[in-house]
Every structure is written in C-alpha cells, then in structure tokens.
Design a protein around this motif. Structure first.
Motif: not given
Length: 347
Positions: A219-225, A188-207
């Motif tokens: 280690k496969y979740t890679i944060h960036s702008a 899962f690549m890109g995004g700021f951890q402190d935004t709602a969009v990041f959290g919602e899409r990350l949750r779908g990815y993990r589920d």
C-alpha cells in the motif's frame, strides 16, 4: 504547348494515399511497423504516380550527414531538457546539429519522428524509449545502418549501446538515509509500473527496507504519472492510507515537486511535516523551497556522455555495443529534515 512534368516526391505519395510522409518512408524502407493494408495502398499510389526511390542517393546523403537525431520521452520534464542540453553541447562542438523531438510516451509518435529523422539522413540516433517500446522495435525503427545509443531506459536484447544511471543503488541509498533519520513507514511515489526505471528504483527501495528489517508494504507503493501533476495525485492517494507514511522516495524530482505542492494544499510543510527525497537532481532542486534532497544523476553530464558515445561510433564506423552505467550520489538538502516525533503528531 508541352508542360514539363515535375518529379514526384514522397509528399505527393503521402497526400494521394492519405497518410503521413513518415508512413510512406517506412513503406519504402520495408518496415514491419506498417500494416499490410496501408502498405498496399501506399505501394499502389507509388506505382500510379511513377515514384522511384533512389536508395543509393539516400544512403549517400546519410553517410555525409552532420545531423544527430535525439528522441526523448517528455521535454516538459526538466530532466530530459537538461539531458538534451548536455547532448547539444557535445554535438555542436563536434560540428553536428541535433534534430530533437519528444515522443510524449507514444510508441506511434516515436515511430513517426524516427522515420522523419531517417528521411532527413541522420548520422546516428540517441533514444530514450517511449513506454511500451520493445527491444525488437529498434531494428524495425532504424535498421542496422546507423549507430544508436539508448539512454535512461534499458531495452535488454536491443543489441545497441546503452547509457543508464545506477537506479538501484541510488534508490537504496536514499531509503537508507530516511531510515537513518528514524523513518520506518516510507512510501515509494510516482512512476509507471511498466518502465525499467520504475522497476530498478522500486527494487532498491524494497531492498533497503528489507536490509533494515522493515516490511515493504504494497500500500506504500503509489503509482502515478512521473510528472509534477502525477506527484499531486500520488500525494492525494497517500493521504487516504491508514497509518500513512512519514517519508517518501519519489521516482523523480518532478514527482517530488508535485508531492510538495500536494502537502502544502493540505496545510503541511515539506521537510517539516513530511520527509521527501527525489531522484535526478535537476537545476530547480537546489533552489526549491525547501531545497530538495535528491539522488544526483547529473542530467547534463549524462547527455554529454551519450553524445560522446554516439559520435565515437559515427566517426569510427564501428557498431560495437557498449553498456555503461553511470554512478549516482545522494545530495542531502532540507526536504528530508523533519524529526519523526513531529511527523507522527500530524496523523
């Protein structure tokens, strides 16, 4: 000879106090966003220069306004540009004009531009909140006298209408598709951890991974702008991971384009050496090489719907809160088409 005294303006107060015009406006509106020191300084100059704030005239100007304020995060991102175009189509057809600004992810700039918009008497506001915006900020920024629609990023507790896309379902569908192609190491690549969009899409990815019996490795979740440049940075980080992934869901299309750039810089071909899925389906996604597989949010359509929701509140005079989540769909193109066997040969 007597000289006529010109009327003192907000600009005069701002110049004398050494602050912006918007800050003076916030002081006049008794906003809690202004520090006490600044408030005292501005009020001292207001008293000295004899400025009188005509609140009734300001309210009258606002009630007859044909201006709609629109504040988004980043107009260099095609998604927000297309979103604004959709809003403008509806706003113009209804006889309004849009006052458009971008916050650049700065809550301070967001405060300034909204204060300036209010000073010009906007009839309503569409806001995609900057990073770090709190639900309690909304009332301080706009008061309760104009309708507000929050788009893209949710602000639970803000007590305004919201229009969001189904980030969770879209991310889950994208990862399921990658798994169906045989990928078990998905980033899962890109995004700021402190935004709602990041959290919602990350949750779908993990589920989606969990449903398939695959562990979601941190280690496969890679944060960036969340930008094209951020995608390049994320790809560089991915290249250093042992047992690196063979596919990725990117936070948005901008990140996905950057990941493609980064792959090519390493002599790897997107869609052949690495499978990529974006999110948004901006105009360039269809014409990119390879064409980008992405979760379609329909940015222009979303913008149109947000504008319709705001105009409905402006015209009715009602502030009824509506929470709308728009459906999304996975658009499969060439960027996710590489067979796993070929991908594993590059490690």
């Amino acid at each position: 000879m007597l000289l006529s005294r010109t009327r003192t303006s907000i600009v005069d107060i701002a110049r004398a106090a050494g602050v912006s015009k918007s800050t003076v406006s916030l002081v006049l509106q008794k906003s809690p966003l202004v520090s006490e020191t600044t408030r005292e300084k501005v009020n001292a100059h207001i008293k000295e220069l004899g400025y009188i704030y005509n609140r009734g005239a300001a309210n009258l100007r606002q009630s007859k306004s044909k201006i709609v304020g629109i504040v988004v995060n980043d107009l260099t991102n095609s998604f927000f540009a297309e979103l604004a175009v959709g809003m403008d189509m509806v706003v113009q057809s209804a006889g309004y004009v849009q006052f458009l600004a971008h916050s650049g992810e700065s809550v301070d700039r967001q405060r300034e531009v909204i204060a300036s918009m209010r000073e010009n008497g906007i009839a309503g506001l569409i806001l995609s909140p900057a990073r770090g915006t709190e639900a309690s900020d909304i009332k301080a920024l706009v008061g309760g006298d104009i309708p507000v629609v929050v788009v893209v990023r949710n602000l639970p507790g803000a007590k305004v209408s919201t229009l969001l896309s189904d980030n969770y379902a879209g991310a889950k569908a994208a990862v399921r598709h990658l798994i169906s192609l045989g990928h078990s190491r998905v980033a899962f690549m890109g995004g700021f951890q402190d935004t709602a969009v990041f959290g919602e899409r990350l949750r779908g990815y993990r589920d989606a991974l969990q449903d398939a019996g695959i562990a979601a490795e941190e280690k496969y979740t890679i944060h960036s702008a969340p930008s094209r440049a951020g995608g390049v940075v994320a790809l560089e980080r991915l290249m250093t991971i042992p047992e690196r992934p063979t596919a990725a869901l990117c936070l948005n299309d901008a990140v996905a384009f950057g990941v493609c750039d980064g792959l090519r810089a390493h002599g790897l071909e997107p869609g052949k050496s690495f499978a990529i899925i974006g999110f948004d389906d901006v105009i360039e996604a269809k014409t990119a090489v390879p064409a980008l597989t992405t979760v379609s949010v329909d940015p222009q359509g979303m913008g149109q719907r947000a504008a319709q929701l705001l105009l409905k509140q402006i015209n009715s005079g009602q502030r009824d809160q509506e929470a709308i989540t728009t459906s999304v769909r996975l658009v499969v193109r060439q960027s996710c088409g590489a067979p796993v066997k070929q991908l594993e040969e590059i490690e």
